[in-house]
Design an enzyme around this catalytic site. Structure first.
Site, PDB file in Angstrom:
ATOM      1  N   GLY A 215      41.527  99.714 -18.809  1.00 35.37           N
ATOM      2  CA  GLY A 215      42.508  99.374 -20.849  1.00 35.37           C
ATOM      3  C   GLY A 215      41.096  97.965 -21.378  1.00 35.37           C
ATOM      4  N   PRO A 216      40.794  97.749 -22.149  1.00 35.30           N
ATOM      5  CG  PRO A 216      40.906  97.542 -24.367  1.00 35.30           C
ATOM      6  CD  PRO A 216      41.494  98.064 -23.813  1.00 35.30           C
ATOM      7  CB  THR A 219      44.879  95.047 -22.623  1.00 40.26           C
ATOM      8  OG1 THR A 219      44.866  95.403 -22.247  1.00 40.26           O
ATOM      9  CG2 THR A 219      43.801  95.856 -24.079  1.00 40.26           C
ATOM     10  CE  LYS A 221      42.303  95.788 -17.253  1.00 45.36           C
ATOM     11  NZ  LYS A 221      42.072  95.408 -19.335  1.00 45.36           N
ATOM     12  CG  HIS A 438      26.927  87.454 -50.157  1.00 53.26           C
ATOM     13  ND1 HIS A 438      25.635  87.672 -49.835  1.00 53.26           N
ATOM     14  CD2 HIS A 438      27.800  87.540 -49.306  1.00 53.26           C
ATOM     15  CE1 HIS A 438      25.456  88.051 -49.328  1.00 53.26           C
ATOM     16  NE2 HIS A 438      26.966  88.676 -48.610  1.00 53.26           N
ATOM     17  CD  GLU A 439      31.450  85.199 -48.644  1.00 57.49           C
ATOM     18  OE1 GLU A 439      31.422  86.092 -48.532  1.00 57.49           O
ATOM     19  OE2 GLU A 439      30.212  84.887 -47.142  1.00 57.49           O
ATOM     20  CG  HIS A 442      30.487  90.629 -50.345  1.00 55.96           C
ATOM     21  ND1 HIS A 442      29.753  91.386 -49.240  1.00 55.96           N
ATOM     22  CD2 HIS A 442      30.038  89.611 -49.455  1.00 55.96           C
ATOM     23  CE1 HIS A 442      28.923  91.217 -48.920  1.00 55.96           C
ATOM     24  NE2 HIS A 442      29.060  90.196 -48.102  1.00 55.96           N
ATOM     25  CG  ASP A 515      26.923  91.219 -45.093  1.00 56.46           C
ATOM     26  OD1 ASP A 515      28.156  90.859 -44.762  1.00 56.46           O
ATOM     27  OD2 ASP A 515      27.294  89.937 -46.390  1.00 56.46           O
TER      28      ASP A 515
END
Length: 615
Positions: A215-216, A219, A221, A438-439, A442, A515
């Protein structure tokens, strides 16, 4: 360097040091520091009556001038004298008149009969003493290195250095692991076997020799492996794959043998090898001999040991990796690591459970909504969620509170995602307006599209990650699939910030760099991996190199096809930009009013944004 060569090397070095000590260092420390003169100079000093004392030895004459005298301890003069400015020596020459000349000059003189040293004592002092000194130094150095006193363990030949824990020391059980129900279920059978081996032996079943946790990073393990040992109440050996890698060929294999020897002695037990890809990488048949002998010998020894030990004894091998694609196939075949247990990123319920587990360690206010935090942290690992709880506690302390509130958790989420606020950063009014439009661009496009995540927060406060502002969207429900329209809408939302800048100020800035990167990545994935292209259809041109560690891909197509892919990516992003621009043109009044409100407030919530949009 192998072991035998290493021994010979140190022997040669020791002999060389002994000769250096015997012929250079010791004579320089204890040898003759007296100035040597010619015999005629000695006769001249006698004639001028400058000489005060003369010491005649077997083959040397030592004398001092009248302003300096030879110490009474005659022979030790050469060792104890500090000021040798007026002490001289010369060789013996047959001179029958020497005594009368000395008598006439008024000098004091005497002949010293040197004691003869036996050849045995001479040999002992010349070679025995330096060897003894080097032996004592070697023993001291060996002990220090074996203890890690000089920051290494090069002398701990063949020792595995595995950390051994028991249940009372680890204190971990399955109740400490949240968000990994499938992995816990797969490991429960191993725990049951260690508790009741006779039940499985009665039917003839044997326990899987090894289980690979994949797994990543972050996580859980390692936590799962510790929890298995805690549940089974058996010794737990923990070692990292990198600890097997040594500078001497054969040392890694010796450590593997020692580890399995200890495990068999303490069976039933669990052996956990973290980051096993360090020693378990695929062996390249085309590799030049000698390129990586140590790692391959270690891997071969590990394969041999896993084949050799008896699974009925209750020795379970657990290993963890986030690079399963790089492991050697021999390591993954049945009879070695029989089971592959995925330990994936938690879903929304798992994230909520993980937050609650870590929240037990801090004072949490009664009104905290963990589900809202779980929704806002899609894709976060267990380690990141634990860090969010800790950051929230630190933020509460900075604010002078004794309990963690919802605002602390929300701020910690933003810290993890975008970094700390840079309140002291100076931004001009003009740039502040550009960032605000700009924000809002979005947010406005995201809200006016279908199949887009709701806006949760808009801010123009700079962050330490480099973001001058950001718009946060939070999905209402967990999604595991993404349609073509949803992917395209995301690109539209990413391009809306640049479109708002162009419409309001007639120019573009570098603020849209991230972006553009995200929009291009989605557009390329739609065409090369998701089969969402009308031109290419269900054909994959890219593959993920390692889905657990990065989004890096490998492109597999001709140059002509790559050029066609690039053109379609450009067309897709251009089409999305055009749609964002048209949405903003239709809502210019809302864009202006919300942007001006954001400039004055700097941060607005999703609820405030929607109320302004619906006015």
């Amino acid at each position: 360097m192998n072991i035998k060569k290493g021994k010979y090397f140190y022997i040669i070095i020791t002999i060389a040091i002994i000769f250096v000590l015997n012929y250079f260092v010791i004579p320089s420390l204890f040898g003759d520091k007296i100035e040597e003169v010619t015999y005629d100079q000695f006769l001249t000093d006698i004639a001028n009556k400058k000489i005060k004392e003369v010491q005649i030895e077997t083959d040397t004459i030592i004398y001092t001038l009248k302003d300096h005298s030879i110490p009474k301890n005659e022979k030790p003069l050469l060792f104890n004298s500090v000021d040798t400015a007026n002490i001289y020596k010369t060789g013996i020459i047959y001179d029958p008149d020497l005594v009368s000349k000395l008598y006439e000059s008024g000098a004091k003189f005497a002949k010293v009969q040197e004691e003869e040293i036996s050849p045995l004592l001479s040999l002992i002092f010349s070679y025995g003493v330096p060897i003894l000194i080097m032996f004592i130094f070697w023993k001291f150095l060996s002990k220090q290195i074996a203890k890690g006193g000089f920051g290494g363990n090069a002398m701990s030949f063949g020792k595995s250095n595995a950390k051994v824990y028991v249940k009372a020391q680890t204190g971990k059980t399955f109740s400490d692991v949240a968000g990994q129900d499938e992995a816990k279920e797969a490991l429960t059978e191993i725990v049951d076997f260690l508790h009741n081996p006779k039940k499985y032996a009665a039917i003839g079943a044997t326990l899987p020799k090894g289980a690979l946790l994949v797994g990543p990073p972050g996580t859980g393990k390692t936590l799962l492996a510790q929890a298995v040992a805690g549940e089974a109440n058996v010794p737990f050996f923990s070692i990292s794959g990198s600890e097997f890698v040594e500078m001497f060929v054969g040392m890694g294999a010796a450590k593997v043998r020692d580890l399995f020897k200890q495990a068999n002695e303490k069976a039933p037990c669990i052996v956990f090898i973290d980051e096993i890809d360090t020693i378990g990488k695929k062996r390249d048949s085309g590799q030049i001999s000698g390129g990586n002998d140590e790692r391959e010998q270690t891997l071969n020894q590990l394969l041999t040991e896993m084949d050799g030990f008896d699974a009925k004894k209750g020795v379970v091998i657990l290993a963890a990796t986030n690079r399963p694609d790089s492991l050697d196939k021999a390591l993954l075949r049945p009879g070695r690591f029989d089971r592959r247990i995925p330990v994936e990123l938690p879903d929304v319920r798992g994230r909520e459970a993980i937050l609650q587990v870590h929240a037990k360690k801090v004072n949490i206010s009664d009104g905290v909504d963990f589900r809202a935090i779980a929704n806002a942290t899609s894709g976060a690992s267990g380690a990141e969620l634990a860090n969010i709880i800790n950051e929230a506690a630190l933020h509460a302390v900075r604010c002078g509170r004794i309990e963690v509130e919802q605002a602390d958790l929300e701020e910690s989420v933003e810290v993890i995602l975008a970094g700390y606020q840079r309140k002291g950063m100076v931004v001009s009014q003009k740039e502040k307006e550009i960032i605000a439009y700009h924000e809002v661009g979005h947010a406005l496009v995201a809200a006016l599209q279908k199949n887009s995540a709701p806006v949760h927060k808009i801010t123009i406060i700079p962050r330490t990650s480099g973001a001058l502002g950001y718009t946060m969207q939070v999905e209402e429900t967990e999604k595991v699939l993404m349609s073509k329209q949803e992917a395209f809408n995301k690109i539209v939302t990413f391009t809306a910030g640049r479109a708002a800048e162009q419409l309001m100020f007639g120019s573009v800035t570098s603020g849209a760099a991230n972006d553009i990167e995200q929009a291009t990545k989605i557009a390329r994935a739609m065409i090369t991996r998701y089969g969402m292209s009308s031109q290419f259809g269900m054909v994959a041109f890219e593959t993920l190199n390692n889905p657990y560690l990065s989004d890096d891909t490998s492109l597999m197509c001709s140059n002509e096809t790559a050029a066609m892919i690039d053109k379609e990516v450009i067309d897709t992003v251009a089409k999305a930009y055009s749609k964002a621009e048209s949405i903003l043109k239709e809502n210019m009044q809302k864009l202006n009013s919300i942007a001006q409100y954001l400039i004055s407030k700097e941060t607005i919530s999703g609820e405030e944004f929607m109320s302004l949009l619906n006015m």
